[in-house]
Design a protein around this motif. Sequence first.
Motif, PDB file in Angstrom:
ATOM      1  N   LYS A 264     -56.791  84.637  18.355  1.00 63.93           N
ATOM      2  CA  LYS A 264     -55.713  85.876  17.751  1.00 63.93           C
ATOM      3  C   LYS A 264     -55.997  85.958  16.235  1.00 63.93           C
ATOM      4  O   LYS A 264     -56.206  87.151  15.750  1.00 63.93           O
TER       5      LYS A 264
ATOM      6  N   SER B  83     -63.348  81.140  27.754  1.00 69.40           N
ATOM      7  CA  SER B  83     -62.094  80.432  27.275  1.00 69.40           C
ATOM      8  C   SER B  83     -62.092  79.238  28.098  1.00 69.40           C
ATOM      9  O   SER B  83     -61.548  77.866  27.585  1.00 69.40           O
TER      10      SER B  83
ATOM     11  N   TYR C  25     -56.272  79.980  21.905  1.00 68.57           N
ATOM     12  CA  TYR C  25     -55.614  81.010  21.863  1.00 68.57           C
ATOM     13  C   TYR C  25     -55.265  81.638  20.424  1.00 68.57           C
ATOM     14  O   TYR C  25     -55.473  82.755  20.035  1.00 68.57           O
TER      15      TYR C  25
ATOM     16  N   LYS D   3     -55.067  74.629  25.328  1.00 68.09           N
ATOM     17  CA  LYS D   3     -55.002  76.153  25.454  1.00 68.09           C
ATOM     18  C   LYS D   3     -54.374  77.054  24.230  1.00 68.09           C
ATOM     19  O   LYS D   3     -54.919  77.966  23.887  1.00 68.09           O
TER      20      LYS D   3
END
Length: 139
Positions: A135, A116, A131, A127
Motif C-alpha cells: 500500500k 504475495s 500488504y 500478511k
Amino acid sequence: MNIKNIHIGSLIQSKVEEQQMPMERIAKFLDKAEWEAEIMFQKKSIDTDILLKWCKLLKFDFFRFYTGHLILYAPNSIVDNTLKQKKGTMVFRKNIYTQEVKNFILDKIKTGAMSSNEVITRYKIPKTTLYKWLKKDII
C-alpha cells in the motif's frame, strides 16, 4: 545490491567514495596504515570490531546487510527456535525489515517473480505487514 552474496569490502569502498573521505583520516581513525585500510576494500569479510569502526566513521550501519541476508535466507528452524526461547537467553527478532529487504521483496512481486502468497510462505512475512508495504509503495 546482491544481498545473497555480501562483499563488505566493496560496500565500504563505495561509501568511502560517496562521502569522499580522505585515506589519511580513515587510517588515523582505524589506527592502521593507509595501505592496510585499502586492502580491506578487497576483503569479502572483515572482523566485526573493525566493521563497527567503519560504521562509526562513515555513519552507516553495514551490519544491516547481514540482517537482511538473515531475514531472507535463514533456515526455518531459527523461527521455530525463537518461539521456544527460555528466560534469560538472547532472542533473534525476525521482524527487523530493512529498506533493502522491503525493496527486494516488493521488486519480486512487481516483476512477477513471486506472488504475495509465495513471499508470505517463503520469507515468513506476516500478511498484514506485506500488504502495508504494498500500500505504501503504490502511493
